[in-house]
Design a protein around this motif. Structure first.
Motif, PDB file in Angstrom:
ATOM      1  N   MET A  87       0.829  -1.204   0.000  1.00  0.00           N
ATOM      2  CA  MET A  87       0.000   0.000   0.000  1.00  0.00           C
ATOM      3  C   MET A  87       0.868   1.260   0.000  1.00  0.00           C
ATOM      4  N   VAL A  88       1.958   1.246   0.745  1.00  0.00           N
ATOM      5  CA  VAL A  88       2.866   2.398   0.759  1.00  0.00           C
ATOM      6  C   VAL A  88       3.503   2.575  -0.616  1.00  0.00           C
ATOM      7  N   ILE A  89       3.942   1.482  -1.207  1.00  0.00           N
ATOM      8  CA  ILE A  89       4.546   1.537  -2.548  1.00  0.00           C
ATOM      9  C   ILE A  89       3.518   2.027  -3.564  1.00  0.00           C
ATOM     10  N   TYR A  90       2.261   1.608  -3.424  1.00  0.00           N
ATOM     11  CA  TYR A  90       1.189   2.071  -4.310  1.00  0.00           C
ATOM     12  C   TYR A  90       1.023   3.579  -4.206  1.00  0.00           C
ATOM     13  N   GLY A  91       1.006   4.094  -2.981  1.00  0.00           N
ATOM     14  CA  GLY A  91       0.875   5.534  -2.798  1.00  0.00           C
ATOM     15  C   GLY A  91       2.020   6.295  -3.443  1.00  0.00           C
ATOM     16  N   LEU A  92       3.241   5.794  -3.321  1.00  0.00           N
ATOM     17  CA  LEU A  92       4.389   6.434  -3.961  1.00  0.00           C
ATOM     18  C   LEU A  92       4.355   6.255  -5.476  1.00  0.00           C
ATOM     19  N   GLY A  93       3.873   5.110  -5.926  1.00  0.00           N
ATOM     20  CA  GLY A  93       3.805   4.837  -7.357  1.00  0.00           C
ATOM     21  C   GLY A  93       2.789   5.686  -8.089  1.00  0.00           C
ATOM     22  N   LEU A  94       1.752   6.129  -7.383  1.00  0.00           N
ATOM     23  CA  LEU A  94       0.746   6.993  -8.018  1.00  0.00           C
ATOM     24  C   LEU A  94       1.376   8.249  -8.588  1.00  0.00           C
TER      25      LEU A  94
ATOM     26  N   SER B  57      -0.418   2.110 -11.649  1.00  0.00           N
ATOM     27  CA  SER B  57      -0.190   1.807 -10.226  1.00  0.00           C
ATOM     28  C   SER B  57      -1.264   0.883  -9.673  1.00  0.00           C
ATOM     29  N   THR B  58      -2.513   1.122 -10.059  1.00  0.00           N
ATOM     30  CA  THR B  58      -3.602   0.292  -9.558  1.00  0.00           C
ATOM     31  C   THR B  58      -3.528  -1.116 -10.123  1.00  0.00           C
ATOM     32  N   ILE B  59      -3.189  -1.235 -11.392  1.00  0.00           N
ATOM     33  CA  ILE B  59      -3.036  -2.563 -11.996  1.00  0.00           C
ATOM     34  C   ILE B  59      -1.930  -3.337 -11.277  1.00  0.00           C
ATOM     35  N   ALA B  60      -0.796  -2.686 -11.049  1.00  0.00           N
ATOM     36  CA  ALA B  60       0.322  -3.358 -10.362  1.00  0.00           C
ATOM     37  C   ALA B  60      -0.059  -3.711  -8.930  1.00  0.00           C
ATOM     38  N   PHE B  61      -0.694  -2.777  -8.215  1.00  0.00           N
ATOM     39  CA  PHE B  61      -1.086  -3.022  -6.826  1.00  0.00           C
ATOM     40  C   PHE B  61      -2.038  -4.203  -6.721  1.00  0.00           C
ATOM     41  N   LEU B  62      -3.072  -4.214  -7.552  1.00  0.00           N
ATOM     42  CA  LEU B  62      -4.050  -5.302  -7.474  1.00  0.00           C
ATOM     43  C   LEU B  62      -3.448  -6.636  -7.903  1.00  0.00           C
ATOM     44  N   SER B  63      -2.643  -6.629  -8.960  1.00  0.00           N
ATOM     45  CA  SER B  63      -2.041  -7.879  -9.431  1.00  0.00           C
ATOM     46  C   SER B  63      -1.124  -8.488  -8.384  1.00  0.00           C
TER      47      SER B  63
ATOM     48  N   ALA C 102     -12.163   5.202 -15.882  1.00  0.00           N
ATOM     49  CA  ALA C 102     -13.154   5.791 -16.782  1.00  0.00           C
ATOM     50  C   ALA C 102     -14.327   6.380 -16.005  1.00  0.00           C
ATOM     51  N   LEU C 103     -14.779   5.689 -14.973  1.00  0.00           N
ATOM     52  CA  LEU C 103     -15.869   6.204 -14.151  1.00  0.00           C
ATOM     53  C   LEU C 103     -15.482   7.528 -13.495  1.00  0.00           C
ATOM     54  N   LEU C 104     -14.282   7.575 -12.935  1.00  0.00           N
ATOM     55  CA  LEU C 104     -13.847   8.796 -12.261  1.00  0.00           C
ATOM     56  C   LEU C 104     -13.616   9.941 -13.242  1.00  0.00           C
ATOM     57  N   THR C 105     -12.879   9.683 -14.317  1.00  0.00           N
ATOM     58  CA  THR C 105     -12.486  10.777 -15.212  1.00  0.00           C
ATOM     59  C   THR C 105     -13.581  11.156 -16.199  1.00  0.00           C
ATOM     60  N   LYS C 106     -14.255  10.196 -16.759  1.00  0.00           N
ATOM     61  CA  LYS C 106     -15.271  10.489 -17.784  1.00  0.00           C
ATOM     62  C   LYS C 106     -16.651  10.670 -17.191  1.00  0.00           C
ATOM     63  N   GLY C 107     -17.004   9.831 -16.218  1.00  0.00           N
ATOM     64  CA  GLY C 107     -18.339   9.900 -15.639  1.00  0.00           C
ATOM     65  C   GLY C 107     -18.498  10.989 -14.601  1.00  0.00           C
ATOM     66  N   LEU C 108     -17.528  11.095 -13.681  1.00  0.00           N
ATOM     67  CA  LEU C 108     -17.623  12.065 -12.595  1.00  0.00           C
ATOM     68  C   LEU C 108     -16.755  13.298 -12.814  1.00  0.00           C
ATOM     69  N   ASN C 109     -16.004  13.324 -13.917  1.00  0.00           N
ATOM     70  CA  ASN C 109     -15.170  14.463 -14.296  1.00  0.00           C
ATOM     71  C   ASN C 109     -14.133  14.801 -13.215  1.00  0.00           C
ATOM     72  N   VAL C 110     -13.526  13.763 -12.644  1.00  0.00           N
ATOM     73  CA  VAL C 110     -12.481  13.933 -11.640  1.00  0.00           C
ATOM     74  C   VAL C 110     -11.139  13.871 -12.360  1.00  0.00           C
ATOM     75  N   TYR C 111     -10.292  14.840 -12.099  1.00  0.00           N
ATOM     76  CA  TYR C 111      -8.969  14.848 -12.727  1.00  0.00           C
ATOM     77  C   TYR C 111      -8.037  13.917 -11.971  1.00  0.00           C
ATOM     78  N   LEU C 112      -7.446  12.965 -12.674  1.00  0.00           N
ATOM     79  CA  LEU C 112      -6.427  12.088 -12.112  1.00  0.00           C
ATOM     80  C   LEU C 112      -5.130  12.348 -12.862  1.00  0.00           C
ATOM     81  N   GLU C 113      -4.111  12.735 -12.121  1.00  0.00           N
ATOM     82  CA  GLU C 113      -2.830  13.042 -12.744  1.00  0.00           C
ATOM     83  C   GLU C 113      -2.278  11.796 -13.429  1.00  0.00           C
ATOM     84  N   PRO C 114      -1.799  11.930 -14.674  1.00  0.00           N
ATOM     85  CA  PRO C 114      -1.317  10.751 -15.397  1.00  0.00           C
ATOM     86  C   PRO C 114      -0.030  10.173 -14.842  1.00  0.00           C
TER      87      PRO C 114
END
Length: 153
Positions: free
Chosen positions: A84-91, A99-105, A132-144
């Protein structure tokens, strides 16, 4: 009233939900938000309320066996906490999707699934769908992620 794992978990989740609800009250509102049906604090209030309700149900109707000392696999717990710490830094560097794909896998592997293919079959559609739900549906900006901005994507 016997203490069971479910009841103890419900009490901890109730504490978490109430704390989350308290901090949701500190979300600042914009002028005119009082007339809007959905504001920045609407979802946190709903999540805190639903979490508190479900945890109260778990405390009142727990089922299960009385709590007793068990030998758990603490190694997995600490690996997941580190992950979880590595995921937070990886974001910051790799962005939400990678990061989410790697964390979950990796998390699925840590929990005992031997097949990396299965972990990817779960994590890739979930991560892309949630993005897609966050960025396209809810218009939340997620830094690439810095990696993608350095490469010019």
């Amino acid at each position: 009233m016997n203490i069971t794992k479910e009841r103890l978990g419900g009490l901890l989740f109730l504490l978490l939900s109430l704390t989350y609800g308290y901090y949701a009250t500190e979300i600042p509102g914009y002028p005119g938000d009082e007339y809007e049906p959905f504001t920045a604090s609407t979802l946190p209030y709903a999540l805190a309320g639903i979490g508190a309700l479900l945890s109260l149900l778990l405390v009142l109707f727990p089922g299960g066996e009385p709590l007793r000392r068990e030998e758990g696999d603490w190694r997995r717990v600490f690996i997941l906490l580190g992950l979880m710490v590595i995921y937070g830094l990886g974001l910051t560097w790799f962005g939400f999707v990678l990061s989410t794909i790697a964390f979950l896998s990796v998390g699925i592997r840590v929990l005992g699934e031997p097949s990396l293919r299965y972990g990817l079959m779960i994590s890739v559609p979930f991560s892309i769908g949630f993005w897609a739900l966050l960025t396209k549906g809810l218009n939340v900006y997620l830094e690439p992620g810095r990696l993608f901005t350095l490469l010019g994507f």
